[in-house]
Design a protein around this motif. Sequence first.
Motif, PDB file in Angstrom:
ATOM      1  N   SER A 190       0.865  -1.185   0.000  1.00 32.73           N
ATOM      2  CA  SER A 190       0.000   0.000   0.000  1.00 32.73           C
ATOM      3  C   SER A 190       0.902   1.236   0.000  1.00 32.73           C
ATOM      4  O   SER A 190       1.975   1.208   0.594  1.00 32.73           O
ATOM      5  CB  SER A 190      -0.851  -0.015   1.268  1.00 32.73           C
ATOM      6  N   LYS A 195       1.988   8.214   1.332  1.00 30.06           N
ATOM      7  CA  LYS A 195       0.948   9.241   1.152  1.00 30.06           C
ATOM      8  C   LYS A 195       0.800  10.042   2.435  1.00 30.06           C
ATOM      9  O   LYS A 195       0.583  11.255   2.391  1.00 30.06           O
ATOM     10  CB  LYS A 195      -0.369   8.655   0.627  1.00 30.06           C
ATOM     11  N   HIS A 223     -10.195 -11.972  -4.688  1.00 26.28           N
ATOM     12  CA  HIS A 223      -8.829 -11.613  -4.281  1.00 26.28           C
ATOM     13  C   HIS A 223      -7.851 -11.769  -5.439  1.00 26.28           C
ATOM     14  O   HIS A 223      -7.923 -12.733  -6.201  1.00 26.28           O
ATOM     15  CB  HIS A 223      -8.345 -12.505  -3.134  1.00 26.28           C
ATOM     16  N   LEU A 224      -6.923 -10.818  -5.508  1.00 23.91           N
ATOM     17  CA  LEU A 224      -5.813 -10.896  -6.453  1.00 23.91           C
ATOM     18  C   LEU A 224      -4.538 -10.721  -5.650  1.00 23.91           C
ATOM     19  O   LEU A 224      -4.578 -10.198  -4.533  1.00 23.91           O
ATOM     20  CB  LEU A 224      -5.908  -9.756  -7.473  1.00 23.91           C
ATOM     21  N   VAL A 227      -3.117  -5.862  -7.184  1.00 18.52           N
ATOM     22  CA  VAL A 227      -4.391  -5.138  -7.243  1.00 18.52           C
ATOM     23  C   VAL A 227      -4.106  -3.721  -7.736  1.00 18.52           C
ATOM     24  O   VAL A 227      -3.047  -3.166  -7.458  1.00 18.52           O
ATOM     25  CB  VAL A 227      -4.995  -5.049  -5.816  1.00 18.52           C
ATOM     26  N   TYR A 328      -1.841   2.916  12.324  1.00 16.04           N
ATOM     27  CA  TYR A 328      -1.929   4.340  11.980  1.00 16.04           C
ATOM     28  C   TYR A 328      -3.338   4.921  12.173  1.00 16.04           C
ATOM     29  O   TYR A 328      -3.564   6.108  11.939  1.00 16.04           O
ATOM     30  CB  TYR A 328      -1.439   4.593  10.551  1.00 16.04           C
ATOM     31  N   GLU A 350     -16.358  -5.835   0.492  1.00 18.71           N
ATOM     32  CA  GLU A 350     -15.690  -4.576   0.838  1.00 18.71           C
ATOM     33  C   GLU A 350     -15.056  -3.969  -0.409  1.00 18.71           C
ATOM     34  O   GLU A 350     -14.424  -4.670  -1.190  1.00 18.71           O
ATOM     35  CB  GLU A 350     -14.608  -4.899   1.877  1.00 18.71           C
ATOM     36  N   LEU A 351     -15.212  -2.651  -0.567  1.00 14.66           N
ATOM     37  CA  LEU A 351     -14.600  -1.970  -1.715  1.00 14.66           C
ATOM     38  C   LEU A 351     -13.415  -1.109  -1.306  1.00 14.66           C
ATOM     39  O   LEU A 351     -12.483  -0.902  -2.077  1.00 14.66           O
ATOM     40  CB  LEU A 351     -15.623  -1.059  -2.414  1.00 14.66           C
ATOM     41  N   SER A 353     -11.193   0.845   2.329  1.00 13.65           N
ATOM     42  CA  SER A 353     -11.137   1.145   3.757  1.00 13.65           C
ATOM     43  C   SER A 353     -10.280   2.372   3.970  1.00 13.65           C
ATOM     44  O   SER A 353      -9.435   2.723   3.136  1.00 13.65           O
ATOM     45  CB  SER A 353     -10.643  -0.040   4.579  1.00 13.65           C
ATOM     46  N   ARG A 357      -6.138   9.443  10.617  1.00 14.89           N
ATOM     47  CA  ARG A 357      -4.837   8.879  11.007  1.00 14.89           C
ATOM     48  C   ARG A 357      -4.367   9.509  12.311  1.00 14.89           C
ATOM     49  O   ARG A 357      -4.693  10.675  12.589  1.00 14.89           O
ATOM     50  CB  ARG A 357      -3.782   9.145   9.940  1.00 14.89           C
ATOM     51  N   GLY A 394      -7.590   9.497   5.078  1.00 10.58           N
ATOM     52  CA  GLY A 394      -7.526   9.015   3.690  1.00 10.58           C
ATOM     53  C   GLY A 394      -8.171   7.657   3.553  1.00 10.58           C
ATOM     54  O   GLY A 394      -8.703   7.099   4.529  1.00 10.58           O
ATOM     55  N   TRP A 395      -8.124   7.133   2.345  1.00 10.45           N
ATOM     56  CA  TRP A 395      -8.654   5.787   2.091  1.00 10.45           C
ATOM     57  C   TRP A 395      -7.970   5.138   0.894  1.00 10.45           C
ATOM     58  O   TRP A 395      -7.293   5.814   0.108  1.00 10.45           O
ATOM     59  CB  TRP A 395     -10.176   5.789   1.886  1.00 10.45           C
ATOM     60  N   GLY A 396      -8.171   3.825   0.795  1.00 16.66           N
ATOM     61  CA  GLY A 396      -7.707   3.050  -0.361  1.00 16.66           C
ATOM     62  C   GLY A 396      -8.893   2.276  -0.916  1.00 16.66           C
ATOM     63  O   GLY A 396      -9.632   1.624  -0.165  1.00 16.66           O
ATOM     64  N   GLY A 398     -10.203  -0.478  -3.881  1.00 16.95           N
ATOM     65  CA  GLY A 398      -9.779  -1.508  -4.836  1.00 16.95           C
ATOM     66  C   GLY A 398     -10.506  -1.313  -6.163  1.00 16.95           C
ATOM     67  O   GLY A 398     -11.722  -1.494  -6.244  1.00 16.95           O
ATOM     68  N   ILE A 412     -13.247 -11.578 -10.090  1.00 12.93           N
ATOM     69  CA  ILE A 412     -12.433 -10.359 -10.156  1.00 12.93           C
ATOM     70  C   ILE A 412     -11.455 -10.403 -11.340  1.00 12.93           C
ATOM     71  O   ILE A 412     -11.077  -9.368 -11.890  1.00 12.93           O
ATOM     72  CB  ILE A 412     -11.696 -10.143  -8.810  1.00 12.93           C
TER      73      ILE A 412
HETATM   74  P1  AMO Z   1      -6.926  -2.385   2.650  1.00 14.89           P
HETATM   75  O1  AMO Z   1      -5.884  -3.365   2.979  1.00 14.89           O
HETATM   76  O2  AMO Z   1      -8.302  -2.591   3.227  1.00 14.89           O
HETATM   77  O3  AMO Z   1      -6.505  -0.915   3.103  1.00 14.89           O
HETATM   78  O4  AMO Z   1      -7.070  -2.296   1.068  1.00 14.89           O
HETATM   79  C1  AMO Z   1      -7.896  -1.340   0.452  1.00 14.89           C
HETATM   80  C2  AMO Z   1      -8.777  -1.964  -0.611  1.00 14.89           C
HETATM   81  O5  AMO Z   1      -7.991  -2.622  -1.583  1.00 14.89           O
HETATM   82  C3  AMO Z   1      -8.684  -3.754  -2.096  1.00 14.89           C
HETATM   83  N1  AMO Z   1      -7.892  -4.965  -1.853  1.00 14.89           N
HETATM   84  C4  AMO Z   1      -7.941  -6.062  -2.636  1.00 14.89           C
HETATM   85  N2  AMO Z   1      -8.648  -6.345  -3.738  1.00 14.89           N
HETATM   86  C5  AMO Z   1      -8.468  -7.551  -4.313  1.00 14.89           C
HETATM   87  N3  AMO Z   1      -7.617  -8.490  -3.834  1.00 14.89           N
HETATM   88  C6  AMO Z   1      -6.894  -8.268  -2.716  1.00 14.89           C
HETATM   89  N4  AMO Z   1      -6.022  -9.199  -2.265  1.00 14.89           N
HETATM   90  C7  AMO Z   1      -7.043  -7.001  -2.063  1.00 14.89           C
HETATM   91  N5  AMO Z   1      -6.462  -6.431  -0.971  1.00 14.89           N
HETATM   92  C8  AMO Z   1      -7.012  -5.200  -0.867  1.00 14.89           C
HETATM   93  C9  AMO Z   1      -9.989  -3.838  -1.343  1.00 14.89           C
HETATM   94  C10 AMO Z   1      -9.715  -3.054  -0.096  1.00 14.89           C
HETATM   95  O6  AMO Z   1     -10.886  -2.507   0.463  1.00 14.89           O
HETATM   96  N6  AMO Z   1      -3.752   1.417   3.554  1.00 14.89           N
HETATM   97  C11 AMO Z   1      -5.170   1.012   3.592  1.00 14.89           C
HETATM   98  C12 AMO Z   1      -6.055   2.039   2.938  1.00 14.89           C
HETATM   99  C13 AMO Z   1      -6.123   3.346   3.686  1.00 14.89           C
HETATM  100  O7  AMO Z   1      -6.437   3.310   4.890  1.00 14.89           O
HETATM  101  O8  AMO Z   1      -5.890   4.400   3.069  1.00 14.89           O
HETATM  102  C14 AMO Z   1      -5.291  -0.332   2.899  1.00 14.89           C
HETATM  103  O9  AMO Z   1      -4.443  -0.780   2.163  1.00 14.89           O
HETATM  104  O10 AMO Z   1     -10.988  -3.225  -2.151  1.00 14.89           O
END
Ligand code: AMO
Length: 427
Positions: A190, A195, A223-224, A227, A328, A350-351, A353, A357, A394-396, A398, A412
């Motif tokens: 990540s 960031k 899952h991949l 990503v 964090y 889940e899309l 998270s 911070r 912030g957020w991440g 997928g 996926i």
């Molecule tokens: P997190 O680990 O929840 O958060 O990842 C954020 C989003 O990334 C996607 N994702 C995936 N999609 C497919 N396969 C996977 N193995 C996979 N792993 C993650 C999901 C997930 O919701 N640093 C935090 C974000 C933040 O707080 O800014 C983070 O990485 O859609």
Amino acid sequence: MLRTHYSRDITPDDDGKKVVMAGWVHETRDLGGITFLILRDREGLVQVTLSKKKTDEKLFNLIRSISRESVVLVSGLVKREGKAPNNYEIIPSYVQVLNKAASPLPLDVTGKVGADLDTRLDSRFMDIRRQSIKAIFVIRHHVLKTIRTFLDGSGFKEINTPKIVATATEGGTALFPITYFEREAFLSQSPQLYKQIMMSAGLDRVYEIGPIFRAEEHDTTKHLNEVSSVDIEASFVTHKDVMSILEFLIEKVYSNVIKSCKNELEILGLQLSTPKLPFKRLSYEKAIDIGDIEWGDDLDTATEKAIGEKMGSHYFIVDWPTETKPYYTEPYADNPEICKAFDLMHPRMELASGSQRIHSHDLLRRRIKAQGLNPDGFEFYLRAFKCGMPPHAGWGLGLERLLMTMLNLNNIREVILFPRDRHRLAP
Ligand code: AMO
């Protein structure tokens, strides 16, 4: 340029116009006195019609014998024709075979003969020649364009952070180790730490669209191991502010795809509707009640499904137990058992998270230790917190999960060109 027009650029009103088209031989239909060559380009199909009487014998025979998926250039006149695709045909004066395709082919591009996903992914270059598969990637392009335009318009600057890193960011999530000259390094899970550092740097609002690598041994349909992640970080805001940005973004992505991808949605047989804002906020406490799981448990697939059915549309899960979220994440000052974290959920999964911070250096260092990690490895990150770090959130998100849920696809792997999973490292 070899071609003057794509198939979609021409209308029956161009009757009599001279055009040069280029593409693949989708099909030939030999009716004796007439041969139809159905030419395919990125935008669709066009009928090239040759009558034996009016066509040079050599050209006529060449087209009759041409192998499917060969690459050709056709120069000719547009003729209005009600029975042809898009109501026009081409009467060719010249056809050049640019490259002959072998036969038999590994996949049937017309879609008449089905193939399983593995076979399709092995021959992805052929798979994407199918209009219904190509449509997914055209939509993906529009989604990315919408995300960039929306974030630019909201004051975000696009950044690129290293994908070869020395530290884990997401704690529990497994890492891919690599050899970096004499040292061990990892593929980035990540852009999280970088960031956040950019908030101390004063860039104020940043986003990154790039790969994240997760070495979890998941072999599931959602899952991949590589990503495409959309990450944002913003200063002088709260987690509630970035949740609003996220829901507005999702709304914009849906409405832009509906507006800009009519043809692709029709090919996919989809009728999208824009999700209604604001998305519902469900506390973790209520979520585990619905899911019938224990405090501190992560939501498994069955629980996500049960809650999703009840919620019906996109929703947020908020106020997570501090222990379940990364170091964090900022705990509530008046109730440190829970923290200012959120997950954006589609009823299926889940899309995204994200969270408010921690911006206090001392608290962050304590939280790193409390999660069993060694703060020494985080020195490059912690330093940014000592010299003027603003409050930030912030957020991440997928990208593949956003696409697969929007397009109602089961796997996926359908929405990424060359998936990397437990078993797949090529093509
Ligand atoms: P997190 O680990 O929840 O958060 O990842 C954020 C989003 O990334 C996607 N994702 C995936 N999609 C497919 N396969 C996977 N193995 C996979 N792993 C993650 C999901 C997930 O919701 N640093 C935090 C974000 C933040 O707080 O800014 C983070 O990485 O859609």
